[in-house]
Design an enzyme around this catalytic site. Structure first.
Site, PDB file in Angstrom:
ATOM      1  N   PRO A   1      -3.441  15.938  21.369  1.00  0.00           N
ATOM      2  CA  PRO A   1      -2.809  17.237  21.084  1.00  0.00           C
ATOM      3  C   PRO A   1      -3.725  18.089  20.212  1.00  0.00           C
ATOM      4  CG  PRO A   1      -1.768  15.495  19.795  1.00  0.00           C
ATOM      5  CD  PRO A   1      -2.732  14.815  20.717  1.00  0.00           C
TER       6      PRO A   1
ATOM      7  N   ASP B   1      -7.460  16.760  16.334  1.00  0.00           N
ATOM      8  CA  ASP B   1      -6.429  15.934  16.959  1.00  0.00           C
ATOM      9  C   ASP B   1      -5.240  15.854  16.009  1.00  0.00           C
ATOM     10  OD1 ASP B   1      -4.831  13.992  18.109  1.00  0.00           O
ATOM     11  OD2 ASP B   1      -6.497  12.656  18.620  1.00  0.00           O
ATOM     12  N   HIS B   2      -4.115  16.442  16.429  1.00  0.00           N
ATOM     13  CA  HIS B   2      -2.959  16.525  15.540  1.00  0.00           C
ATOM     14  C   HIS B   2      -2.261  15.180  15.339  1.00  0.00           C
ATOM     15  CE1 HIS B   2      -0.544  18.764  12.964  1.00  0.00           C
ATOM     16  NE2 HIS B   2      -0.063  19.692  13.761  1.00  0.00           N
ATOM     17  N   ARG B   3      -2.625  14.164  16.142  1.00  0.00           N
ATOM     18  CA  ARG B   3      -2.085  12.835  15.901  1.00  0.00           C
ATOM     19  C   ARG B   3      -2.657  12.241  14.623  1.00  0.00           C
ATOM     20  NH1 ARG B   3      -3.786  10.047  21.463  1.00  0.00           N
ATOM     21  NH2 ARG B   3      -5.735  10.976  20.705  1.00  0.00           N
TER      22      ARG B   3
ATOM     23  N   ILE C   1      -4.907  14.330  12.276  1.00  0.00           N
ATOM     24  CA  ILE C   1      -5.116  15.353  11.249  1.00  0.00           C
ATOM     25  C   ILE C   1      -3.938  16.320  11.280  1.00  0.00           C
ATOM     26  CG2 ILE C   1      -6.677  17.154  10.434  1.00  0.00           C
ATOM     27  CD1 ILE C   1      -8.913  15.750  11.980  1.00  0.00           C
TER      28      ILE C   1
END
Length: 492
Positions: free
Chosen positions: A287, A461-463, A465
């Site tokens: 994501p 990467d929102h998983r 950060i």
């Protein structure tokens, strides 16, 4: 032991499965030495020259230039003892005039590139400054299905083991009787919904109650046949619903058709093929979130000018990208989680930074990386970046130099672009886009003055950060570029 040795296409890097023969550097009959380059092969990562494993005389070349060959397939035959005289049948198991040939399985693994692949300079896909693709990163096993030969005498894959029944005799169609018009079922309201169910929002129902209008008698004009306030108000005033205007659709104009001579078909292979696979996998797996920051880098540009004037730096290539790389490395030390990888059930935080730097080449935009860049001094980092870019532009980057990257910088500013939303390289959690440095009006010490300004774009990467960590990391990079000397004193 046979004098004739077949040289197989070696694995030129972890996960590579095939390569295209760009050019043969030898021909049949040539006498070659050990480790002499014999063929130039383009893989999904780079074009490399392959040296000979044995000294001797070239007896046969199995695949012409432009052929895509799988790893492990014989590509050349070498007579390792040409001074021993003519090749006899007892030595090779074949007449002396016969040349060695690869096995049928090896030939089946070969895919010949189509003739459309030869693209003239200036056309789409041909050699041009700036490359042909956005980013080349990552590596790994091929995700496409393996090529298989059809079995000899075997059944097709879709064949059924059940006995085949005879087709039924054709039946004459029965005469069609016009259907009688269907009347609404008892209990259905004007909306065509049985059981008295009416679609209307609570405010519309209240309005109908206040005006004494029975919703079940109305035909809705809203979405899905719902009743609107206008429907209720028309019913209360006794005004019939306006007829819908008749829309006449003009006959569609036939699309213009052009011949094949007005089109160009470019085979997807090599650098472009791997780029497409990696970018598609990354875009739909991680994501992505992208943040932007505009920074006044006037002090950084002046610091670079002072650095160039120093005697020990006069022969060193110094560019704004050098300070951006240093800023990223210092920011990673303050926020280690940015330099990590999502591994399913765990996050792998790496204590080393293999810093990828995008480089434009004739074959596309590739991203070799500087191993353990965080341990280098500024001078060592400058030398490493210069060597990396020169090697890439010469087409000599090895697959190992493009493997194992942990964090990437793409310098879109060299193309005059302000910034971008870069796609994450597979296996990395952050990538920074460095935009063009422009002179712009800027408020400095309470006054509007012309200043050197750039825009940074950070995708992550929102998983791994979250917004706070990504913002702090980007802010630290901006702080360093705004005042590098003060940041060095404060952080080191």
């Amino acid at each position: 032991m046979s004098r004739i040795k077949e040289f197989n296409l070696p694995d030129l890097g972890e996960g590579l499965t095939e390569g295209e023969i760009l050019a043969w550097l030898v021909k049949v009959g040539d006498v070659i030495e050990l480790n002499q380059p014999i063929v130039e092969v383009e893989t999904a990562k780079a074009a490399v020259e392959i040296p000979a494993k044995w000294a001797g005389q070239v007896q046969a070349i199995f695949h012409p230039e432009g052929t895509t060959v799988e790893v492990g397939t014989p590509i050349i035959a070498i007579d390792t003892d040409p001074g021993a005289g003519p090749i006899e049948e007892s030595t090779t198991g074949a007449p002396a005039s016969a040349l060695p040939t690869p096995s049928a399985a090896s030939l089946a693994a070969v895919e010949v590139a189509p003739t459309e692949g030869a693209v003239e300079p200036g056309l789409i896909g041909g050699p041009a400054p700036g490359g042909r693709t956005a980013v080349l990163v990552g590596y790994g096993p091929r995700t496409t299905a393996a090529k298989r030969r059809p079995r000899k005498g075997g059944l097709p894959a879709q064949a059924s083991a059940a006995p085949v029944q005879a087709a039924p005799a054709p039946v004459a169609p029965a005469p069609v009787t016009p259907a009688a018009p269907v009347s609404p079922a008892p209990g259905a309201n004007g909306n065509g919904r049985a059981g008295g169910l009416v679609l209307a929002k609570p405010p519309v129902r209240k309005l109908a109650k206040d005006l004494g209008v029975d919703l079940a008698t109305l035909t809705g004009s809203g979405p899905l046949g719902s009743i609107t306030r206008e429907d209720v108000q028309r019913a209360a005033s006794g005004t019939p619903a306006a007829a819908e205007p008749l829309t006449v659709t003009a006959p569609a104009t036939a699309a213009a058709s052009f011949g094949a001579d007005r089109e160009q078909r470019i085979p997807v292979k090599g650098v472009r093929k791997l780029t497409a696979e990696n970018m598609s996998r990354s875009a739909f797996t991680a994501p992505h979130v992208t943040e932007f920051l505009t920074v006044d880098v006037t002090r950084a540009m002046k610091a670079l000018d002072r650095l160039r004037e120093r005697r020990e730096w006069r022969d060193v290539r110094v560019s704004p990208l050098l300070l951006v790389a240093k800023a990223v490395l210092l920011a990673v030390k303050r926020h280690p989680m940015v330099n990590s990888t999502w591994a399913g059930d765990e996050i792998v935080v790496k204590d080393y930074v293999n810093l990828g730097i995008a480089a434009a080449t004739e074959r596309g935009l590739i991203v070799p990386n500087i191993k353990d860049a965080g341990r280098l001094s500024l001078r060592e980092l400058a030398d490493a970046m210069t060597d990396l870019v020169q090697t890439a532009k010469a087409g000599k980057t090895s697959p190992a130099d493009m493997s194992g990257g942990t964090l990437t910088i793409t310098n879109v500013g060299v193309f005059g672009v302000d910034t971008g939303t870069p796609i994450l390289p597979p296996g990395e959690s952050a990538i920074l886009a460095f935009g063009a440095v422009r002179e712009m009006p800027w408020v400095h010490k309470g006054k509007v003055k012309p200043r050197q300004v750039t825009t940074l774009g950070l995708s992550f990467d929102h998983r791994i950060i979250d917004g706070e960590l990504g913002s702090k990391f980007l802010r630290d990079i901006g702080d360093f570029l705004a005042d590098p000397e003060a940041a060095l004193l404060a952080w080191t």
